[in-house]
Write an enzyme that holds these catalytic residues in place. Structure first.
Site, PDB file in Angstrom:
ATOM      1  N   GLU A 130      -2.947 -23.099  20.544  1.00  0.00           N
ATOM      2  CA  GLU A 130      -1.569 -23.670  21.117  1.00  0.00           C
ATOM      3  C   GLU A 130      -1.030 -24.687  20.204  1.00  0.00           C
ATOM      4  OE1 GLU A 130      -1.986 -23.873  25.498  1.00  0.00           O
ATOM      5  OE2 GLU A 130      -2.993 -21.972  25.210  1.00  0.00           O
ATOM      6  N   LYS A 161     -11.063 -21.483  34.319  1.00  0.00           N
ATOM      7  CA  LYS A 161     -10.340 -21.315  33.025  1.00  0.00           C
ATOM      8  C   LYS A 161     -11.158 -21.439  31.834  1.00  0.00           C
ATOM      9  CE  LYS A 161      -6.342 -20.688  32.844  1.00  0.00           C
ATOM     10  NZ  LYS A 161      -5.315 -21.441  32.762  1.00  0.00           N
ATOM     11  N   HIS A 209       7.870  -4.505  18.050  1.00  0.00           N
ATOM     12  CA  HIS A 209       8.485  -4.993  19.189  1.00  0.00           C
ATOM     13  C   HIS A 209       7.552  -5.241  20.371  1.00  0.00           C
ATOM     14  CE1 HIS A 209      12.417  -3.363  17.475  1.00  0.00           C
ATOM     15  NE2 HIS A 209      11.505  -1.986  17.250  1.00  0.00           N
TER      16      HIS A 209
END
Ligand code: ARG
Length: 463
Positions: free
Chosen positions: A296, A289, A162
């Site tokens: 992705e 960044k 979970h």
């Protein structure tokens, strides 16, 4: 120098008008199927061989065809052939190239052959080589993962259920899950290859031919296991592409799960893994960044593959037998699936070879989340308590720890003793590493994991 092909359509006999330019553009499969051209050349050579065997081609005509096919292949590889869209596809272009080069022998090559079995054969040949390439790419990825697991065999980390910290395991044990999944994928493709390994050449338009060709000969020459057993099925079957797409969807689902997890692990929230700069991208506005675009994109490509699988399934659904032009669309979906899967596997292999785990962050994450709780219950079980009562007891200890805002492992011994007198002082000595070591059941993260690694090594040997 580009070869110019005379463009009169071979089926022009029964027509009194040329195809409209609009139809030429709509009808042609050339923009998609160019990569099948070398396979069509090989198929044509095998077909010429059986035509020679039954005397349709003389020895000289066969030799002329054989040489011409070689030359066309060389020119194709050199990029000096431009195919003509009004000739629809690679098959009619190849025939025209042969006729332009050698005349009469070229006019005989289409005896006892249709574009339907020709296309089916070229596709199966390409299917075999490209699926093998994919199988090898999966294998390479598995090998990279295994090497990474072996280099970093000693790092402890939380396992999750979970997406909550659940128990402790090792980084290698977690990562090896993907090898096991990928090896099932690889075997699924190997299975699909076996079923696809039949040669449709000689089925002609759909019902076979009265010309005495030897289908075993062409099948052998093209290194198929056997000729297909039914002529109609030979030209209308694309099950192998459906199977491939299904297998590729499962593979990409696995790669998307891998990507998703690594994205989470490289986030600042986790900091479990650092990706190499070479496989990350930056931001045009935020100077700090470092983004995991590779992962992705793989996650995104899994959608492309699943979507194209649906395209193939619906393409075949309710399709009448024989050849229907709908089937021309199969290649767009198939090649997209193949290219997406191959590209994803190759970049992930490189990414895994260069990424570095952060043992400190992973170890630290095992110090909270009450990760030892299940093992405390097992401790009581070993002392004779039923598991349900042990679970209840440790649950109460967790509640106490939560109230004190500490991990259950930080509770003083007095709390353990108060909860159940079966607890002895050694309970406070239990560490995450002890917990891991104690897990010896087959497939577990403890000492049994060495056997799992050996079993995985065996799987990878057995290609
Ligand atoms: N370009 C066609 C395809 O991709 C080849 C077969 C054409 N056959 C035909 N009868 N029109 O499937």
């Amino acid at each position: 120098m580009s070869e110019s092909i005379s463009s009169d359509n071979p089926w022009s006999g029964r027509f009194s008008k040329q195809m409209s330019d609009l139809l030429v553009g709509f009808n042609t499969s050339l923009p998609i199927e160019g990569r099948l051209f070398p396979c069509d050349i090989e198929g044509s050579r095998a077909h010429a061989t059986t035509l020679r065997a039954i005397g349709i081609l003389t020895e000289e005509e066969f030799s002329a065809l054989d040489v011409a096919l070689d030359e066309i292949l060389v020119d194709w590889q050199a990029g000096s052939i431009t195919l003509t869209p009004s000739l629809e596809d690679i098959h009619m272009n190849l025939e025209r190239l042969l006729i332009d080069k050698i005349g009469e022998a070229g006019r005989k090559i289409h005896t006892a052959r249709s574009r339907n079995d020709q296309q089916a054969t070229a596709q199966r040949l390409y299917f075999k080589s490209s699926t093998n390439e994919l199988i090898n790419a999966i294998h390479d990825f598995e090998v990279a993962l295994l090497a990474h697991c072996k280099t970093h065999s000693d790092i402890v980390m939380p396992s999750y259920t979970h997406l909550q910290r659940a128990e402790a395991t090792t980084y290698a044990h977690w990562l090896a899950t993907y090898i096991v999944m990928l090896d099932r994928d690889r075997r699924r493709f190997i299975d699909a290859l076996h079923r696809a390994d039949e040669c449709p050449l000689g089925a002609c338009a759909s019902t076979g031919t009265s010309i005495g060709i030897d289908r075993n000969l062409t099948s052998n020459l093209l290194r198929f296991h056997a000729p297909t057993m039914h002529s109609i099925d030979s030209v209308s079957d694309r099950d192998y592409l459906l199977e491939f797409a299904g297998d590729a969807s499962i593979l990409m689902i696995h790669l998307s799960r891998f990507s998703e997890e690594i994205i989470f692990f490289v986030s600042q929230e986790c900091g479990f893994i650092e990706l190499d700069d070479e496989y990350c991208t930056g931001s045009s506005i935020m100077p700090q960044k470092k983004n995991p675009d590779v992962l992705e994109l793989v996650r995104g490509k899994s959608s492309t593959v699943i979507g194209n699988t649906t395209t193939l399934m619906t393409l075949l659904k309710s399709l009448p037998l024989g050849y229907n032009k709908d089937l021309q669309e199969d290649k767009t979906a198939w090649f997209s699936i193949l290219d997406s899967a191959l590209a994803s596997l190759r970049i992930l292999t490189a990414l895994v070879r260069t990424m570095s785990p952060n043992p400190t962050r992973m170890q630290a994450a095992t110090q909270s989340g009450h990760i030892l709780a299940t093992e405390y219950a097992n401790y009581l079980v070993r002392k004779g308590l039923s598991f349900r009562n042990a679970h209840q007891t440790v649950g109460c200890l967790v509640k106490t720890a939560d109230r004190m805002k500490i991990d259950v492992s930080q509770l003083p011994f007095s709390e353990f003793r108060a909860a159940n007198e079966l607890f002895d002082e050694d309970i406070t000595q239990m560490s995450v590493r002890d917990l891991i070591r104690m897990k010896r059941s087959t497939g577990a993260c403890g000492s049994a994991f060495d056997d799992t690694i050996k079993a995985i090594e065996k799987l990878l040997e057995r290609n």
